[in-house]
Scaffold this active site. Structure first.
Site, PDB file in Angstrom:
ATOM      1  N   MET A  87       0.785  -1.227   0.000  1.00 52.47           N
ATOM      2  CA  MET A  87       0.000   0.000   0.000  1.00 52.47           C
ATOM      3  C   MET A  87       0.825   1.290   0.000  1.00 52.47           C
ATOM      4  SD  MET A  87      -2.843  -1.363  -0.415  1.00 52.47           S
ATOM      5  CE  MET A  87      -3.985   0.015  -0.285  1.00 52.47           C
ATOM      6  N   ASN A 104       3.512  -5.048 -10.583  1.00 51.36           N
ATOM      7  CA  ASN A 104       2.399  -4.928  -9.636  1.00 51.36           C
ATOM      8  C   ASN A 104       1.164  -5.579 -10.239  1.00 51.36           C
ATOM      9  OD1 ASN A 104       0.884  -3.879  -7.368  1.00 51.36           O
ATOM     10  ND2 ASN A 104       0.055  -2.311  -8.741  1.00 51.36           N
ATOM     11  N   HIS A 106      -3.043  -5.278 -10.216  1.00 49.95           N
ATOM     12  CA  HIS A 106      -4.106  -4.333  -9.865  1.00 49.95           C
ATOM     13  C   HIS A 106      -5.458  -4.927 -10.265  1.00 49.95           C
ATOM     14  CE1 HIS A 106      -5.925  -0.536  -8.872  1.00 49.95           C
ATOM     15  NE2 HIS A 106      -6.609  -0.624  -9.985  1.00 49.95           N
TER      16      HIS A 106
HETATM   17  C1  GRF Z   1      -5.270  -7.503  -4.685  1.00 48.03           C
HETATM   18  O1  GRF Z   1      -6.588  -7.320  -5.126  1.00 48.03           O
HETATM   19  C2  GRF Z   1      -4.307  -6.766  -5.567  1.00 48.03           C
HETATM   20  O2  GRF Z   1      -4.722  -6.691  -6.887  1.00 48.03           O
HETATM   21  C3  GRF Z   1      -4.300  -5.380  -4.957  1.00 48.03           C
HETATM   22  O3  GRF Z   1      -4.382  -5.599  -3.578  1.00 48.03           O
HETATM   23  C4  GRF Z   1      -5.049  -6.833  -3.331  1.00 48.03           C
HETATM   24  C5  GRF Z   1      -4.170  -7.658  -2.445  1.00 48.03           C
HETATM   25  O4  GRF Z   1      -4.800  -8.837  -2.013  1.00 48.03           O
HETATM   26  N1  GRF Z   1      -3.154  -4.639  -5.384  1.00 48.03           N
HETATM   27  P1  GRF Z   1      -3.974  -9.942  -1.217  1.00 48.03           P
HETATM   28  O5  GRF Z   1      -3.332  -9.232  -0.019  1.00 48.03           O
HETATM   29  O6  GRF Z   1      -2.937 -10.480  -2.148  1.00 48.03           O
HETATM   30  O7  GRF Z   1      -4.959 -10.976  -0.784  1.00 48.03           O
END
Ligand code: GRF
Length: 184
Positions: A87, A104, A106
């Site tokens: 984040m 990354n 998304h």
């Molecule tokens: C996923 O939906 C990813 O695309 C986004 O954040 C979320 C992370 O989910 N960037 P997780 O922590 O891998 O379960």
């Protein structure tokens, strides 16, 4: 061997999918987590993957924070970085050290619905085609060159159903892209 590091801040389902991947020459060597309470830390210990826990509050600047991470990446001889629900915005220290080597995932069809709430924003907008994007990381938010995408159509699915489908696709697409880019 190619050494991979995953950066994550939360649940870590994508980390787990990456760690579970079957690769010829890729080693998931390190997790970097910026949230000491994140569930992803438990997932890493299940896989015996070391975890570097970092807290930005312990550093005087983002530069110092990333330099600290970088020193560990070098120690672990990390070749590539996968962001998976990390984040924070990656800034110059890491972007320069790992130019075109950070990707990354998304949960939207970029360039639509960038940012932290891609699924909810798309759902509230009422789109009928959802999807997932894997892209290179640059200094913007969800703006780097697209590597791959996968889309699907919905009718009257609930938000929860869409989320579940997106996460299923993410887990497969991320491993597929990693193999395509870095497996020899
Ligand atoms: C996923 O939906 C990813 O695309 C986004 O954040 C979320 C992370 O989910 N960037 P997780 O922590 O891998 O379960």
């Amino acid at each position: 061997m190619v050494n991979l590091c995953v950066f994550a801040s939360g649940n870590g389902s994508n980390f787990e999918a990456i760690a579970n991947g079957q690769y010829r020459n890729i080693n998931v060597k390190l997790l970097v987590c910026d949230n000491p309470n994140a569930y992803v830390i438990k997932r890493a210990s299940k896989f015996n993957i070391p975890c570097l826990i970092v807290n930005m509050k312990d550093f005087s600047s983002k530069k110092a924070y990333e330099e600290y991470i970088l020193s560990h990446l070098l120690e672990y001889k990390i070749d590539y970085i996968c962001l998976a629900g990390y984040m924070k915005i990656i800034s110059n220290v890491l972007l320069k050290a790992y130019e075109n080597k950070i990707i990354n995932i998304h949960p939207s069809l970029l360039p639509s619905f960038k940012g932290a709430h891609g699924i909810l924003d798309a759902y509230n907008y009422g789109v009928k085609v959802f999807g997932v994007t894997v892209h290179y990381v640059d200094n913007g938010v969800d703006t780097g060159k697209i590597i791959d995408q996968e889309a699907f159509h919905i009718d009257d699915e609930t938000l929860e159903e869409v989320e579940e489908k997106i996460h299923d696709i993410e887990h497969k697409l991320y491993v597929k892209v990693i193999k395509k880019l870095w497996e020899v």
